[in-house]
Each structure stands twice: as structure tokens, then as C-alpha cells.
Design a protein around this motif. Sequence first.
Motif, PDB file in Angstrom:
ATOM      1  N   LYS A   4      31.982  33.771  44.436  1.00  0.00           N
ATOM      2  CA  LYS A   4      32.276  34.610  43.255  1.00  0.00           C
ATOM      3  C   LYS A   4      33.487  35.608  43.252  1.00  0.00           C
ATOM      4  O   LYS A   4      33.990  35.827  41.756  1.00  0.00           O
ATOM      5  CB  LYS A   4      30.650  34.936  43.426  1.00  0.00           C
ATOM      6  CG  LYS A   4      29.716  34.194  42.997  1.00  0.00           C
ATOM      7  CD  LYS A   4      28.758  34.737  42.985  1.00  0.00           C
ATOM      8  CE  LYS A   4      27.419  33.556  42.461  1.00  0.00           C
ATOM      9  NZ  LYS A   4      26.154  34.419  42.132  1.00  0.00           N
ATOM     10  N   ASP A  11      27.999  41.779  40.623  1.00  0.00           N
ATOM     11  CA  ASP A  11      26.533  40.658  41.290  1.00  0.00           C
ATOM     12  C   ASP A  11      26.262  40.797  42.687  1.00  0.00           C
ATOM     13  O   ASP A  11      27.265  40.787  43.510  1.00  0.00           O
ATOM     14  CB  ASP A  11      28.188  39.459  41.570  1.00  0.00           C
ATOM     15  CG  ASP A  11      27.140  38.146  41.246  1.00  0.00           C
ATOM     16  OD1 ASP A  11      25.927  38.203  41.841  1.00  0.00           O
ATOM     17  OD2 ASP A  11      27.092  36.479  40.398  1.00  0.00           O
ATOM     18  N   SER A  59      26.402  37.593  45.873  1.00  0.00           N
ATOM     19  CA  SER A  59      28.046  36.327  45.381  1.00  0.00           C
ATOM     20  C   SER A  59      28.002  36.352  47.498  1.00  0.00           C
ATOM     21  O   SER A  59      28.227  36.820  48.271  1.00  0.00           O
ATOM     22  CB  SER A  59      28.482  38.081  46.044  1.00  0.00           C
ATOM     23  OG  SER A  59      28.108  38.276  43.994  1.00  0.00           O
ATOM     24  N   SER A 113      25.815  34.504  33.985  1.00  0.00           N
ATOM     25  CA  SER A 113      25.947  34.640  35.488  1.00  0.00           C
ATOM     26  C   SER A 113      24.352  34.831  35.942  1.00  0.00           C
ATOM     27  O   SER A 113      23.842  35.790  35.639  1.00  0.00           O
ATOM     28  CB  SER A 113      27.367  35.003  35.672  1.00  0.00           C
ATOM     29  OG  SER A 113      26.992  36.322  35.432  1.00  0.00           O
TER      30      SER A 113
END
Length: 321
Positions: free
Chosen positions: A93, A124, A127, A149
Motif C-alpha cells: 500500500k 491506512d 498496510s 479503500s
Amino acid sequence: MYCKNEISIVNIALFILAFTIDPVVAKNPSFCDFRDFDKSEPKAIFNSTRATNRTHLMWASDVDRWEHDSKIDKVQHILQNLHDYNLSLVWEKAGILVPYYNPIHKNECRGASEFGPIGAFVKDFNSPILTPNDGEKAATAYVRKKNGSQTDENNSPRKPENNTDSSDEKARVTGTEIIASYEKEDGTISTSNLYFFATYYFNDETVTISSTSGDQGETIAFSPNSFGIEIEHAISIFEEHDVLIDVFEGNKLLKEGNSFDSRFFQRYSEDTYLKVKFTHDTEGFYFENVKKEKFAKTPIIFYSPKGRILMAKTVSLADFN
């Protein structure tokens, strides 16, 4: 057409000056000082993985306003190997490949950045970092925001500003900076810096590319088609200025490393790539009549003087479509 004075929105000369960095930067202890990593809000995120008999590493991710252009955000990712064994990895990611044949040695750091418009990056919490011999390692990263996402939309570190002038609204940017080390023939370790910066001007349908791949014979490979540039046009420009090293199809990337590396490149294997040698003295290049393509992202690949992949970093093309 070669770019000299045409660029007004992004000061290419300033960008080149800003990244003429001493090649020992990754050996500097401050580069691995994770507590001194953060420059401004939002706070950097960093942690170490659980130590096993195969891996132990530190990771960090941060987003700050780029100091050379207040309308651009820069996301930076840093990795440090804490284990006696060498470390290869894919931080998917974050878009980073540390290849199997150029791993991170104990206590060494590697870094990769990405540039984008303000408000484009979010945190995020899922990841993971994949290693070839020890599975996945939990990590968090600032990543490019996209629909669907698993990012925390409430943690978007910046909001787009509404006070940009009309000319700036018609320009979109993407790019990366990579810091990587490799062993030279005499056994010494060389650390080099790559940057790649592309700007798309919607009104003029033009793209500028400014880059350096180091002054020790390092090279960079990328796909011109991903940026809407015709391959033949790019070849002509780069040959004219004696920076073109090679033209190859993406399936070659599946054969250069081992199976671990090839999984990173699998989705990009149908593109055509140019390998070029940009030094710190190379000016920016200007491409006209570019097409809007539908690529989500594309890899920028850093090579040693001997042609071995040092690192790769994907960059988003969301604003180029």
C-alpha cells in the motif's frame, strides 16, 4: 521539445537544486532517527515489528507540506532492518519494493517518498509489509486516497485549499524520491538518491518530467505511456539529449529478480519501459499532445550502475486521468 523556460507553475530548477543531496544521506544517523522524523502536523506514525528468528524491522510513515511548494504534500516512508539477516520486502500500500537481490542490511535504512496534491493522502491502518521468508508484518501508512479503500477517511491529514489561482488548478503532479544503498565492486557501500517528478497541464495537454538518477551511473526506468506520452516521442527526445539507455517490455521485470520481486511487477508487465540516465545536470523535459490514460499507478524503478534493481516505488496517476 526540450523544456527550458516554458515551466512557470512548478519551478523545475528549484526542484533540482533541492534534491542535489549528498549521497551519504542514508548513512546519516538522523535519517534513521524515527523520533526526529516528523516535521509538522499530522504526526508521523512509526513502530517496530515483533522480532522473530528471521526478521525484525522498524517502519515509519509521515505526510507534510512540501517545503518547496506549499500546494504539494509529500508522503515519506522509512524502513530500517534491526535483524542480523538481510531484509527484502514489499510494502504494497506504500508502493515500495526492496528487491530480493538488493536487501536492507542490519541497521541500514531505506526511504521512499511520494508527491501529490493537498488532501490526497490518508492514514491506512491495514498496510501490511510482506517479507519473502517471514510472512506479513502489521504496519500503518499514509496512502493515496481512493474510493473503496480501507482507509480512515476521517484521518485525512490535510484538506484541499480553495485559494489556489486558476492556473494552478489546471496542473496536477506526481512523483517520488528514493534513497537506496548497494554494494560496489570494491566491497564498499554506496548510497544514492533518485527523484522523479511529473506535472500534467490540463489546459495545454502537456507533461513535464524532471528527474535525477544519481551521478555514479545509476539509472531509472518508467513507462511513458502511463503518463500519456507516446513511446516514439519519448525515445526521440531522450535520444536527442543522450540520456536513453534501453527500451524494454514489462515482462522483462518478471525475469530480472526472483518470484518475490515478480509479484510486485505482475500488474505492470504489459507496459513498455524506457531506462534513462538523468544526472543532477539534466534539465526537465517537456512533452506535448499527451493523452489521458486510465492507469491507476505506475512503478518508478531505480537501477544500480550494473543494472540491478535497487528499489521500486509506485506513484499514483489518479490526477492524470
